[in-house]
Design a protein around this motif. Structure first.
Motif, short mmCIF file in Angstrom:
data_model
loop_
_atom_site.label_atom_id
_atom_site.label_comp_id
_atom_site.label_asym_id
_atom_site.label_seq_id
_atom_site.Cartn_x
_atom_site.Cartn_y
_atom_site.Cartn_z
N UNK A 60 0.82 -1.22 0.00
CA UNK A 60 0.00 0.00 0.00
C UNK A 60 0.85 1.27 0.00
N UNK A 61 2.17 1.15 0.01
CA UNK A 61 3.12 2.28 0.00
C UNK A 61 3.19 3.00 1.34
N UNK A 62 2.04 3.22 2.00
CA UNK A 62 2.05 3.88 3.29
C UNK A 62 0.79 3.54 4.06
N UNK A 63 0.81 3.78 5.35
CA UNK A 63 -0.34 3.51 6.22
C UNK A 63 0.03 3.82 7.65
N UNK A 64 -0.66 3.18 8.58
CA UNK A 64 -0.44 3.44 10.00
C UNK A 64 -0.60 2.15 10.80
N UNK A 65 0.08 2.11 11.94
CA UNK A 65 -0.18 1.11 12.96
C UNK A 65 -0.79 1.82 14.16
N UNK A 66 -1.90 1.29 14.68
CA UNK A 66 -2.54 1.83 15.87
C UNK A 66 -2.34 0.84 17.01
N UNK A 67 -1.79 1.31 18.13
CA UNK A 67 -1.49 0.45 19.27
C UNK A 67 -2.30 0.88 20.49
N UNK A 68 -2.78 -0.12 21.23
CA UNK A 68 -3.48 0.13 22.49
C UNK A 68 -3.14 -1.00 23.46
N UNK A 69 -3.16 -0.69 24.76
CA UNK A 69 -3.09 -1.73 25.76
C UNK A 69 -4.51 -2.20 26.06
N UNK A 70 -4.62 -3.46 26.50
CA UNK A 70 -5.91 -4.08 26.76
C UNK A 70 -5.96 -4.52 28.21
N UNK A 71 -6.65 -3.76 29.08
CA UNK A 71 -6.78 -4.20 30.48
C UNK A 71 -7.76 -5.34 30.59
N UNK A 72 -7.68 -6.06 31.68
CA UNK A 72 -8.60 -7.17 31.89
C UNK A 72 -8.01 -8.20 32.82
N UNK A 73 -8.59 -9.40 32.84
CA UNK A 73 -8.07 -10.47 33.69
C UNK A 73 -6.64 -10.82 33.32
N UNK A 74 -6.30 -10.66 32.05
CA UNK A 74 -4.92 -10.79 31.58
C UNK A 74 -4.61 -9.57 30.72
#
Length: 337
Positions: A60-74
């Protein structure tokens, strides 16, 4: 399952040239380590992020990565790859050895094996690919919830705030859009969030009054509350200002209208509205940083994808680009153990 989720910005990593692949790998690995992942599990995250970033550049030549943490039991880590390429045939590309660009073709098959949660939507407008990671030894319950939140011009302060509280078969969701953007808007929204967190399952009208009281003296903002009771199969909704909300199922979408006013300043008291028989449907809430003239049915199959995919597609294609923006997508379902 009892859980309280708090507002946090999505970390956006642009992928526009090969020098950014290494930075993305290191950033994701560090995020995983901060979540308590051991070297092997953090290495899985780093491997997949390298594949995702490389694939964006190749196809695709360019784009983005979106990162998040996921709280929970693990604790977990979410990585979403987003581009505006030509799309691809998913079944072909999941097979090891298949490549559209003469490469080894090990990308998607390898990603599918490394991530505990994998989903993708691809069409002529581009591709959004979701991966979620948890420690291999941990027991986890992946939430059918997707959130993407971004401040204007990457300001550290964001005037949008969201909160999600879960208790057995009940879910309570708050979204606030502080008036304007920047630190003062964030202060207003955070005051409302603190009021919500004191008693998130209170009657929506009473809860809105409490939020209004705590937001007084600030610049105020738009507020929406949605409470789902899985036992009664009913959603209760109340909104003041320009938070958009929709219930989407197999039938015609149901818009959840808000009323004029500014919470913290002045609004006319209104009663919460009940929406019965909504189990299994999508609840979509968004601040006015997102255009409202979208239709999920313009994207064949998208409504059946993971909510995190849906939120990312809406942000990619309908972000106004002149305000903070938050999109929350959730499947209304029983969430007890």
């Amino acid at each position: 399952m009892d859980l309280n989720l708090h507002s946090s910005l999505t970390l956006v990593l642009p992928i526009e040239d090969s020098s950014q692949v290494g930075h993305a790998r290191r950033t994701a690995q560090k995020l995983a380590e901060q979540q308590g992942f051991d070297a092997t599990d953090a290495g899985r995250v780093a491997l997949v992020v390298t594949e995702l970033a490389s694939n964006i550049l190749k196809h695709a030549s360019n784009g983005e990565l979106h990162l998040r943490t996921l709280p929970g039991s693990a604790p977990g880590v979410e990585v979403i790859a987003i581009d505006r390429g030509q799309g691809f045939d998913l079944q072909d590309c999941l097979a090891d050895g298949f490549s559209t660009r003469g490469t080894q073709g090990i990308g998607l098959g390898s990603i599918l094996r490394q991530a505990q949660v994998f989903d993708v939507h691809t069409d002529s407008r581009g591709t959004v690919l979701l991966t979620r990671f948890y420690p291999r030894a941990a027991r986890f319950n992946d939430l059918r919830l997707g959130i993407t939140q971004h401040s204007l011009h990457d300001d550290p302060a964001c005037g949008d705030v969201w909160e999600v509280a879960m208790a057995g078969r009940r879910v309570s969701v708050l979204m606030i859009d502080g008036l304007g953007h920047g630190p003062e808007a964030e202060d207003a929204a955070m005051a409302g969030a603190r009021a919500f967190n004191r008693e998130p399952f209170a009657d929506p009208g009473v809860l809105l009054d409490d939020i209004h009281h705590d937001m007084r003296g600030s610049r105020g903002g738009a507020v929406a509350l949605a409470q789902f009771d899985g036992e009664a199969d009913r959603l209760r909704f109340i909104g003041i200002g320009n938070i958009g909300a929709t219930l989407l199922g197999e039938d015609r979408p149901r818009g959840l209208p808000s009323h004029p006013g500014i919470v913290g300043l002045q609004y006319r008291k209104v009663a919460a509205v009940d929406y019965p028989q909504c189990a299994g449907q999508l609840l979509i809430m968004y601040s006015d940083g997102l255009q409202s003239r979208w239709n999920l049915r313009d994207y064949p199959g998208l409504m059946y994808r993971h909510p995190a995919i849906i939120a990312a597609v809406l942000h990619r294609d309908y972000c106004r680009g002149r305000d903070d923006v938050t999109v929350l997508v959730m499947v209304l379902e029983t969430l007890d153990d």
